[in-house]
Design an enzyme around this catalytic site. Structure first.
Site, PDB file in Angstrom:
ATOM      1  N   ASP A 376     -36.218  24.791  -9.060  1.00 59.41           N
ATOM      2  CA  ASP A 376     -37.343  25.071  -9.957  1.00 59.41           C
ATOM      3  C   ASP A 376     -38.264  26.182  -9.424  1.00 59.41           C
ATOM      4  O   ASP A 376     -38.562  26.218  -8.241  1.00 59.41           O
ATOM      5  CB  ASP A 376     -38.134  23.749 -10.080  1.00 59.41           C
ATOM      6  N   ARG A 452     -45.645  14.815 -16.584  1.00 60.43           N
ATOM      7  CA  ARG A 452     -45.500  15.998 -15.729  1.00 60.43           C
ATOM      8  C   ARG A 452     -46.078  17.227 -16.443  1.00 60.43           C
ATOM      9  O   ARG A 452     -45.586  18.333 -16.301  1.00 60.43           O
ATOM     10  CB  ARG A 452     -44.024  16.228 -15.369  1.00 60.43           C
ATOM     11  N   ASN A 489     -37.048  16.058 -17.052  1.00 61.92           N
ATOM     12  CA  ASN A 489     -38.031  15.384 -16.206  1.00 61.92           C
ATOM     13  C   ASN A 489     -39.113  14.574 -16.904  1.00 61.92           C
ATOM     14  O   ASN A 489     -40.246  14.536 -16.437  1.00 61.92           O
ATOM     15  CB  ASN A 489     -38.668  16.418 -15.273  1.00 61.92           C
ATOM     16  N   ASP A 543     -25.228   8.536 -16.346  1.00 60.81           N
ATOM     17  CA  ASP A 543     -24.443   7.683 -17.241  1.00 60.81           C
ATOM     18  C   ASP A 543     -23.132   8.365 -17.603  1.00 60.81           C
ATOM     19  O   ASP A 543     -22.953   9.575 -17.394  1.00 60.81           O
ATOM     20  CB  ASP A 543     -25.255   7.331 -18.500  1.00 60.81           C
ATOM     21  N   ASP A 557     -33.876  11.275  -6.799  1.00 58.54           N
ATOM     22  CA  ASP A 557     -34.782  12.176  -6.087  1.00 58.54           C
ATOM     23  C   ASP A 557     -35.089  11.638  -4.704  1.00 58.54           C
ATOM     24  O   ASP A 557     -35.724  12.308  -3.897  1.00 58.54           O
ATOM     25  CB  ASP A 557     -36.093  12.341  -6.869  1.00 58.54           C
ATOM     26  N   GLU A 623     -29.316  20.026  15.978  1.00 56.32           N
ATOM     27  CA  GLU A 623     -29.095  19.618  14.579  1.00 56.32           C
ATOM     28  C   GLU A 623     -28.170  20.603  13.860  1.00 56.32           C
ATOM     29  O   GLU A 623     -27.351  20.203  13.034  1.00 56.32           O
ATOM     30  CB  GLU A 623     -30.439  19.479  13.855  1.00 56.32           C
TER      31      GLU A 623
HETATM   32  C1  GLA Z   1     -36.670  16.993 -10.539  1.00 44.58           C
HETATM   33  C2  GLA Z   1     -35.373  16.998  -9.751  1.00 44.58           C
HETATM   34  C3  GLA Z   1     -35.605  17.591  -8.382  1.00 44.58           C
HETATM   35  C4  GLA Z   1     -36.160  18.993  -8.539  1.00 44.58           C
HETATM   36  C5  GLA Z   1     -37.418  18.970  -9.380  1.00 44.58           C
HETATM   37  C6  GLA Z   1     -37.897  20.374  -9.693  1.00 44.58           C
HETATM   38  O1  GLA Z   1     -37.574  16.085 -10.006  1.00 44.58           O
HETATM   39  O2  GLA Z   1     -34.831  15.730  -9.673  1.00 44.58           O
HETATM   40  O3  GLA Z   1     -34.432  17.601  -7.639  1.00 44.58           O
HETATM   41  O4  GLA Z   1     -35.178  19.789  -9.145  1.00 44.58           O
HETATM   42  O5  GLA Z   1     -37.223  18.288 -10.596  1.00 44.58           O
HETATM   43  O6  GLA Z   1     -39.000  20.376 -10.477  1.00 44.58           O
END
Ligand code: GLA
Length: 738
Positions: A376, A452, A489, A543, A557, A623
């Site tokens: 995003d 949002r 979202n 789904d 997320d 790492e």
């Molecule tokens: C959602 C997605 C995240 C990210 C954000 C960006 O929450 O699940 O992975 O892409 O949007 O706004």
């Protein structure tokens, strides 16, 4: 009609009134009785084709009325018979499946058997995803036509049979052949009355960033019901449930699964009736649903995939994994190896520019990562999540040039390039909204709910979809984009379309989903080589419907490895592991603040379509070495994790470790992973089951080099001789020795 010998799975006898659907290990039987009521007689372990209507016990139950055809027989009641298609308003007082409001205002639906047809292929549903035939395996279809007793409404019931996977699908189509319009106020995909057995329902509930927690509850006379009215299948309940016999576990007991191939509002319910029969139903949620059907118009339900296992939940899950992987997932990446990706979201959020992205890509490339995904913030005016959605034009200032230029630089590094979109949304602070305020869902005279700080586009509109299609395909083609993350979202509400007739508003939730499917279909047709990853704030639309378009979905997320154990555990009951988008992220984890070993994060993410979500320039050299090792491990085990058989080794009960296993289809090797989830003083040993090894083959265990037969490993299991501390993990490989 195809020849008898070509149809293996659908057996019809008793003058075309007894239908027995046979899969490899299960049978499903229905019978149209002398009053043309379609009875449900059996769904379970494979049996013969004898008529089981003798199992029904008919008695005068009192307050269980009788239809006219029963004459003086008070024992024949629609209120107590086990049925496939329960009527509504005409004497069956249990939950109905179809509700119709006729032109005279009456509510009644009473469907009776008319005829049947058999097809030697699977059936498609207009505008919706459904199981499809492949060269290796074709389904068979039984179409039963029912007619409504007092009107010209025809109901077509579709039963698809996929023999090998023990799958039977159901869907229905209602056609209005009458002169007057009707209002269809409810129409589910299936209903069935299971005569005997005490069932428990396993369902998957949760919330954003904590999806698909498995829960289990006895089915009693109080209804057990889950569902979504959010416009999407949702984080809160997943459209897939299991009815299993009391006490069934991974390897014992009969289980019936039901999984809806649909991404919108749904309901799934089970309830015992007065005779202790269990009515089991699933389909589109009737809340905010009403379809206006003029003469000649029809309504199609989404498809439900049913499957039966007589030997517990593991087999049931493996059947679903196979059918979804082979007959739902499509496209270039159905079986092609998915690239290991790095996504910049948790690395930068909105705070990035071209330089930062290139640095992340360069470092990732050195460590063996194969694709950079720009999340995003690359378009319109989008420096935070309050603006810009809908303006799918590259922010060339922020990106220091066009997307094609950036993509070229990434491609030159030998990496693929992916891009984030959220096509179905619109910010009020966007050029798109200023030009087309009527493109957003909002009810005239009401201020719409914000979530949002964004609104939902009216995906039922052709012009909206045309705009999005043009924007998406132009950007993908111009920049030669290899992958798209299709996000969504917020939940959908305030539905009102400025183009639909007002008496069609009850259709909008469903038409929204149809609009999304239409856009996805056309977009993928225009960009056939693309890898599409679904997403809805993580797993809000995880789904089988979306899997028809996107063979992997960002599963949550939440990237915390320990929370992911439960999320991925819940997801595994129905969905193939290859569909689970799973990434290694930094610690303390951004969602939970927890610190887990880097190795554990890798081992958990390896149980899915693997990637990273961090700035690899900011991690230690040690790492970085681990990233290289994880990348190599992912390649080593790719065929196991993406095509192998999956076993859950630990269960719903709280234990101090979680374990799972992948076994190659040819049983030549297996990968078992253990994660310690809780620690105590004077630690008890970890002893785990081992599953699925070939009984007569010999396998070497990578832990201590021990060689034992599959039979012995499968029965005696494995003890770890090292103590795992909290959140530590270990991988164990079993390799066949000649
Ligand atoms: C959602 C997605 C995240 C990210 C954000 C960006 O929450 O699940 O992975 O892409 O949007 O706004």
């Amino acid at each position: 009609m195809p020849q008898e010998e070509e149809i293996m799975a659908i057996k019809v006898s008793e003058n075309g009134r007894l239908f027995t659907l046979q899969t490899k290990d299960s049978s499903y039987q229905m019978f149209a009785d002398d009053k043309n009521v379609l009875l449900h007689l059996y769904y379970g372990e494979k049996i013969g084709e004898e008529n089981l209507s003798g199992l029904i016990f008919c008695t005068d139950m009192g307050f269980a009325g009788n239809p006219e055809e029963a004459g003086p027989n008070r024992k024949y009641s629609l209120d107590t018979l086990p049925q496939e298609i329960p009527g509504s308003g005409v004497g069956d007082f249990r939950d109905d499946m179809i509700e119709i409001r006729h032109a005279d205002g009456s509510f009644a639906a009473d469907f009776r058997f008319d005829s049947f047809e058999i097809l030697d292929h699977s059936y498609a549903i207009p505008g919706m995803p459904a199981l499809y035939d492949t060269e290796e395996e074709k389904g068979e279809t039984l179409v039963i036509t029912m007619t409504e007793k007092a009107s010209d409404i025809v109901l077509k019931l579709f039963y698809g049979v996929f023999e090998k996977e023990n799958v039977i699908t159901r869907a229905a189509r209602l056609e209005n052949h009458g002169e007057t319009a009707i209002e269809l106020e409810k129409m589910l995909s299936f209903s069935m009355d299971l005569m005997y057995e005490n069932y428990e329902m396993i369902y998957f509930s949760g919330r954003h960033a904590m999806e698909r927690t498995a829960e289990r509850i006895p089915v009693q006379h109080a209804k057990v019901e889950i569902g979504s009215t959010r416009g999407t299948s949702s984080h809160h309940y997943n459209p897939a449930v299991i009815l299993c016999e009391e006490g069934a576990d991974e390897t014992h007991g009969s289980c019936i699964g039901a999984c809806l191939v649909y991404s919108g509002n749904f309901v799934a319910a089970a309830q015992k009736d007065q005779k202790n029969q269990t009515r089991f139903q699933m389909g589109i949620h009737p809340t905010n649903f009403c379809f206006h059907l003029e003469k000649g118009e029809a309504f199609d339900t989404p498809q439900a995939i049913l499957s039966y296992s007589g030997t517990g939940l593991t087999k049931l899950s493996q059947q679903y994994h196979e059918i979804i992987r082979e007959h739902i997932c499509r496209g270039a990446y159905k079986h092609a190896k998915r690239p290991i990706l790095i996504n910049n979201w948790e690395a930068t959020y909105f705070n990035f520019n071209e330089e930062k992205i290139l640095k992340i890509a360069e470092q990732a490339q050195k460590l063996g990562i194969e694709m950079l995904v720009l999340d995003d913030g690359w378009f319109g005016k989008r420096e935070d999540d309050n603006s810009g959605l809908g303006d799918w034009f590259v922010n060339e200032k922020k990106m220091n040039g066009s997307m094609a230029q950036l993509a070229e630089k990434i491609h030159k590094m030998g990496m693929k390039f992916g891009l984030w979109f959220e096509p179905e949304m619109i910010s009020e602070d966007s050029d798109l909204y200023r030009a087309h305020p009527d493109w957003a869902f909002a009810i005239p005279g009401r201020v719409p709910n914000h979530s949002r700080n964004q609104l939902v586009l009216d995906m039922t509109r052709e012009d909206v979809r045309e705009y999005l299609l043009e924007r998406l395909t132009t950007i993908v083609h111009d920049a030669k984009i290899d992958y798209v993350k299709w996000d969504m979202n917020r939940s959908v509400c305030d539905v009102y379309s400025h183009v639909a007739a007002q008496n069609r508003n009850g259709e909008l939730y469903h038409r929204y989903v149809l609009g999304v499917y239409d856009l996805l279909e056309r977009f993928l047709a225009a960009c056939p080589d693309l890898l599409l990853e679904g997403c809805s704030g993580g797993g809000g639309r995880y789904d089988a419907g979306m899997m028809y378009y996107s063979p992997q979905i960002w599963c949550s997320d939440n990237t915390d490895a320990i929370n992911r154990l439960s999320i991925q555990y819940g997801s595994s009951f129905f969905y193939p592991i290859s569909t689970v988008g799973s990434h290694v992220s930094v610690c303390p984890n951004h969602q939970t603040g927890r610190v887990t070993p880097f190795r554990t994060r890798g081992d958990v993410a390896l149980a899915g379509s693997f990637g990273y979500e961090m700035d690899l320039n900011k991690i230690s050299d040690e790492e970085k070495e681990m990233v290289k090792e994880q990348v190599a491990t992912m390649h080593t085990y790719y065929d196991l994790t993406h095509e192998g058989l999956y076993y859950r080794l630990t269960g719903l009960k709280k234990q101090d470790f979680m374990a799972w296993e992948f076994v190659a289809k040819d049983q030549s090797r297996a990968l078992l992973t253990i994660v310690k989830t809780d620690a105590e003083g004077n630690m008890l040993p970890v002893h785990t089951k081992v599953c699925g090894l070939a009984e007569n083959k010999l396998y070497r265990c990578s832990l201590d080099g021990e060689i034992r037969s599959g039979r012995t490993w499968n029965r005696a299991g494995l003890t770890l001789h090292q103590v795992l501390k909290e959140y530590e993990s270990i991988r164990v490989e079993f390799t066949e020795v000649e």
